[in-house]
Design a protein around this motif. Sequence first.
Motif, PDB file in Angstrom:
ATOM      1  N   SER A  89      45.186   2.410  50.904  1.00 42.76           N
ATOM      2  CA  SER A  89      44.247   2.940  51.891  1.00 42.76           C
ATOM      3  C   SER A  89      43.236   3.910  51.298  1.00 42.76           C
ATOM      4  N   VAL A 135      54.095   6.933  56.480  1.00 46.29           N
ATOM      5  CA  VAL A 135      53.339   5.981  55.671  1.00 46.29           C
ATOM      6  C   VAL A 135      53.896   6.001  54.248  1.00 46.29           C
ATOM      7  N   THR A 139      48.314   9.419  61.472  1.00 45.83           N
ATOM      8  CA  THR A 139      49.219   8.287  61.647  1.00 45.83           C
ATOM      9  C   THR A 139      50.373   8.691  62.550  1.00 45.83           C
ATOM     10  N   ARG A 140      50.883   7.754  63.315  1.00 42.33           N
ATOM     11  CA  ARG A 140      51.991   8.047  64.243  1.00 42.33           C
ATOM     12  C   ARG A 140      53.349   7.728  63.639  1.00 42.33           C
ATOM     13  N   CYS A 163      44.865  10.827  56.072  1.00 47.40           N
ATOM     14  CA  CYS A 163      45.782   9.698  56.287  1.00 47.40           C
ATOM     15  C   CYS A 163      47.126  10.180  56.834  1.00 47.40           C
TER      16      CYS A 163
END
Length: 313
Positions: free
Chosen positions: A31, A23, A19-20, A15
């Motif tokens: 998630s 989070v 991701t860009r 995760c």
Amino acid sequence: MAIAKAERLMNLALCLMNTRRPVSKRELRASIEAYHEVTSDDAFNRMFERDKDDLRELGLVIDTVESLDGEFGYLARSDRNRLPDIALDPEEAAALSLAAKVWQQARLAEAASGALQKLRAAGVPYEDASSALEPRIPAPEPAFEALMVATRERRAVAFDYRKANAVRPEPRLVEPWALECWRGHWYLAGYDRDREDVRVFRLSRISGKVRARGAAAAAVPDHVDVREAVARWAGEGATAATARIRLRHESGYPLRARALSTAAVDSEWDELEIPYGHGLDAWLAEFGPDVVVVAPEELRAEVVDRLRAVAKG
């Protein structure tokens, strides 16, 4: 590491790396399925902080970013978690290939083969040196893999062990330190909790399953030389205590290699003087009728008792 925790850490790492944007903990909790089972916010926060610390200890670089509303987000940037390109010349690649072929058994064989395939796929120059020399380190003992894992993870283990001069195995509780192959046999060095002392165990004398017994507690020495410990335990290099044996011609070459002196007796027998240490009786018994102990008398009695026990078994 338990499988459930390993899976949770892997999902968290995926995760953070895929991701860009940063989070938040709230998004990560929603998630990752393993976090769904944690109902308490405090328990989740503690688990998440431990998982994050574990990933950082494993080498993952995790950035913490504070947003405008004061909420923290987490991100593992790909440019900060990419290993540098591996550059090996043909000689180094050949040496690596040879080392990977050493393992015949246990789970290491598959891991070594997979590592070679990845290097070849990456374009590392490769030259097969196995035609000239291809060593093998067998690991047939059932206890090998469990002890290898316990040694790596520093976990105490329990197993049944039959000493060289015993007929039945006895339970042992050991904090494993190191494994080593010596004279074709695998040995484990560790701290025996019941005997409160350092011990060396030959894996082929372990019977039944090796069972985990929690984390180890005793400090591991900076350097554990299993080979030296086994040699000292078996009397290798000892000069004060020696034994005299008779050995048939053209037999017992390992005994001849460690003999301090050798003299012909007749057309059938040679007489050897060898170092006398703990466990020598078991080794001599392995040569059966090709060996006769001349002195000392206690060693002769030990070998005879061992051969009688084998005959009865």
